[in-house]
Design a protein around this motif. Structure first.
Motif, PDB file in Angstrom:
ATOM      1  N   LEU A   1       9.227   8.786 -19.801  1.00 10.23           N
ATOM      2  CA  LEU A   1       8.594   8.058 -20.903  1.00 10.23           C
ATOM      3  C   LEU A   1       7.832   6.817 -20.461  1.00 10.23           C
ATOM      4  N   PHE A   2       8.293   6.145 -19.401  1.00  7.19           N
ATOM      5  CA  PHE A   2       7.635   4.939 -18.917  1.00  7.19           C
ATOM      6  C   PHE A   2       7.945   4.760 -17.443  1.00  7.19           C
ATOM      7  N   SER A   3       7.073   3.991 -16.761  1.00  3.50           N
ATOM      8  CA  SER A   3       7.204   3.824 -15.311  1.00  3.50           C
ATOM      9  C   SER A   3       7.805   2.497 -14.891  1.00  3.50           C
ATOM     10  N   ARG A   4       7.642   1.467 -15.747  1.00  7.24           N
ATOM     11  CA  ARG A   4       8.186   0.141 -15.438  1.00  7.24           C
ATOM     12  C   ARG A   4       8.799  -0.464 -16.688  1.00  7.24           C
ATOM     13  N   MET A   5       9.841  -1.230 -16.471  1.00 11.39           N
ATOM     14  CA  MET A   5      10.484  -1.987 -17.533  1.00 11.39           C
ATOM     15  C   MET A   5      10.477  -3.449 -17.103  1.00 11.39           C
ATOM     16  N   VAL A   6      10.032  -4.310 -17.999  1.00  9.32           N
ATOM     17  CA  VAL A   6      10.050  -5.744 -17.743  1.00  9.32           C
ATOM     18  C   VAL A   6      11.081  -6.343 -18.688  1.00  9.32           C
ATOM     19  N   VAL A   7      12.010  -7.111 -18.138  1.00  4.30           N
ATOM     20  CA  VAL A   7      13.067  -7.730 -18.941  1.00  4.30           C
ATOM     21  C   VAL A   7      12.955  -9.241 -18.792  1.00  4.30           C
ATOM     22  N   CYS A   8      13.098  -9.946 -19.913  1.00  4.18           N
ATOM     23  CA  CYS A   8      12.927 -11.397 -19.922  1.00  4.18           C
ATOM     24  C   CYS A   8      13.887 -12.011 -20.936  1.00  4.18           C
ATOM     25  N   THR A   9      14.326 -13.226 -20.671  1.00  2.73           N
ATOM     26  CA  THR A   9      15.202 -13.951 -21.591  1.00  2.73           C
ATOM     27  C   THR A   9      14.433 -15.087 -22.256  1.00  2.73           C
ATOM     28  N   GLY A  10      14.642 -15.214 -23.561  1.00  3.26           N
ATOM     29  CA  GLY A  10      14.126 -16.343 -24.320  1.00  3.26           C
ATOM     30  C   GLY A  10      15.299 -17.173 -24.801  1.00  3.26           C
TER      31      GLY A  10
ATOM     32  N   ILE B   1      -1.310  -0.858 -27.229  1.00  3.62           N
ATOM     33  CA  ILE B   1       0.101  -1.084 -27.557  1.00  3.62           C
ATOM     34  C   ILE B   1       0.592   0.096 -28.389  1.00  3.62           C
ATOM     35  N   VAL B   2       1.615   0.775 -27.881  1.00  5.57           N
ATOM     36  CA  VAL B   2       2.183   1.932 -28.565  1.00  5.57           C
ATOM     37  C   VAL B   2       3.037   1.473 -29.747  1.00  5.57           C
TER      38      VAL B   2
ATOM     39  N   VAL C   1      12.401  -9.903 -14.817  1.00  8.59           N
ATOM     40  CA  VAL C   1      12.686  -8.852 -13.843  1.00  8.59           C
ATOM     41  C   VAL C   1      11.817  -7.639 -14.164  1.00  8.59           C
ATOM     42  N   VAL C   2      11.223  -7.032 -13.126  1.00  8.30           N
ATOM     43  CA  VAL C   2      10.470  -5.791 -13.292  1.00  8.30           C
ATOM     44  C   VAL C   2      11.275  -4.683 -12.612  1.00  8.30           C
ATOM     45  N   ILE C   3      11.554  -3.626 -13.369  1.00  5.74           N
ATOM     46  CA  ILE C   3      12.356  -2.512 -12.855  1.00  5.74           C
ATOM     47  C   ILE C   3      11.481  -1.259 -12.781  1.00  5.74           C
ATOM     48  N   ASP C   4      11.478  -0.607 -11.631  1.00  5.37           N
ATOM     49  CA  ASP C   4      10.742   0.645 -11.445  1.00  5.37           C
ATOM     50  C   ASP C   4      11.588   1.777 -12.026  1.00  5.37           C
ATOM     51  N   THR C   5      11.095   2.412 -13.085  1.00  4.53           N
ATOM     52  CA  THR C   5      11.858   3.466 -13.762  1.00  4.53           C
ATOM     53  C   THR C   5      11.173   4.832 -13.669  1.00  4.53           C
ATOM     54  N   HIS C   6      10.134   4.942 -12.855  1.00  5.68           N
ATOM     55  CA  HIS C   6       9.346   6.185 -12.857  1.00  5.68           C
ATOM     56  C   HIS C   6      10.159   7.418 -12.465  1.00  5.68           C
TER      57      HIS C   6
ATOM     58  N   VAL D   1       8.117  -4.593 -26.578  1.00  7.42           N
ATOM     59  CA  VAL D   1       6.679  -4.339 -26.634  1.00  7.42           C
ATOM     60  C   VAL D   1       6.400  -3.157 -25.704  1.00  7.42           C
ATOM     61  N   ASP D   2       5.895  -2.070 -26.280  1.00 11.04           N
ATOM     62  CA  ASP D   2       5.697  -0.819 -25.556  1.00 11.04           C
ATOM     63  C   ASP D   2       4.206  -0.535 -25.430  1.00 11.04           C
ATOM     64  N   CYS D   3       3.726  -0.439 -24.188  1.00 17.21           N
ATOM     65  CA  CYS D   3       2.321  -0.063 -23.992  1.00 17.21           C
ATOM     66  C   CYS D   3       2.224   1.266 -23.245  1.00 17.21           C
ATOM     67  N   GLY D   4       3.265   2.077 -23.355  1.00 17.12           N
ATOM     68  CA  GLY D   4       3.251   3.390 -22.711  1.00 17.12           C
ATOM     69  C   GLY D   4       3.936   3.359 -21.366  1.00 17.12           C
ATOM     70  N   ASP D   5       3.189   3.074 -20.307  1.00 18.97           N
ATOM     71  CA  ASP D   5       3.760   3.064 -18.956  1.00 18.97           C
ATOM     72  C   ASP D   5       4.664   1.868 -18.692  1.00 18.97           C
ATOM     73  N   VAL D   6       4.466   0.791 -19.446  1.00 15.01           N
ATOM     74  CA  VAL D   6       5.264  -0.424 -19.262  1.00 15.01           C
ATOM     75  C   VAL D   6       5.906  -0.793 -20.597  1.00 15.01           C
ATOM     76  N   VAL D   7       7.217  -1.036 -20.557  1.00 14.06           N
ATOM     77  CA  VAL D   7       7.946  -1.473 -21.746  1.00 14.06           C
ATOM     78  C   VAL D   7       8.544  -2.842 -21.446  1.00 14.06           C
ATOM     79  N   VAL D   8       8.239  -3.819 -22.302  1.00 14.41           N
ATOM     80  CA  VAL D   8       8.713  -5.184 -22.120  1.00 14.41           C
ATOM     81  C   VAL D   8       9.840  -5.449 -23.116  1.00 14.41           C
ATOM     82  N   HIS D   9      10.996  -5.891 -22.596  1.00 14.66           N
ATOM     83  CA  HIS D   9      12.151  -6.260 -23.421  1.00 14.66           C
ATOM     84  C   HIS D   9      12.337  -7.770 -23.313  1.00 14.66           C
TER      85      HIS D   9
END
Length: 111
Positions: A34-43, A67-68, A24-29, A81-89
């Motif tokens: 601190l960031f504009s998009r959040m990507v959430v994924c399940t493993g 990568i921040v 899922v990609v969430i617009d958080t701008h 994983v944080d690259c500034g504008d996009v944070v991946v969980h």
């Protein structure tokens, strides 16, 4: 330099390559400076969570994305994983269900 949507696409593709689930990609701008998009994924396992995060990191490096920071690699239950504008969980199912970031960041659940 890549734009926000390109970084999101690279993130999602990297997760799909390692069979990440329920991406899922969430617009958080408008919600965070601190960031504009959040990507959430399940493993499905600690091993897969780590592999998913590693693939995102490798794809960022290949594409020149800075990568921040990376957190949670040791445990593998939740890796960020944080690259500034996009944070991946990337999380195990029980961790994702417990924290429910989608509802929290979409304003559907009281904080």
């Amino acid at each position: 330099m890549l734009d926000l949507e390109q970084i999101c696409t690279i993130s999602v593709n990297a997760l799909e390559d390692v069979k990440g689930d329920n991406i899922v990609v969430i617009d958080t701008h408008e919600l965070s400076p601190l960031f504009s998009r959040m990507v959430v994924c399940t493993g499905s396992s600690n091993r897969q969570v780590k592999a998913l995060a590693n693939n995102v990191i490798e794809e960022y490096k290949k594409n020149g994305i800075d990568i921040v920071g990376v957190e949670g690699e040791a445990g593998g239950e939740w890796v960020l994983v944080d690259c500034g504008d996009v944070v991946v969980h990337i999380m195990l199912p029980q961790v994702r269900n417990y924290y429910d970031l989608e509802s929290l960041w979409n304003g559907q659940r009281p904080a």
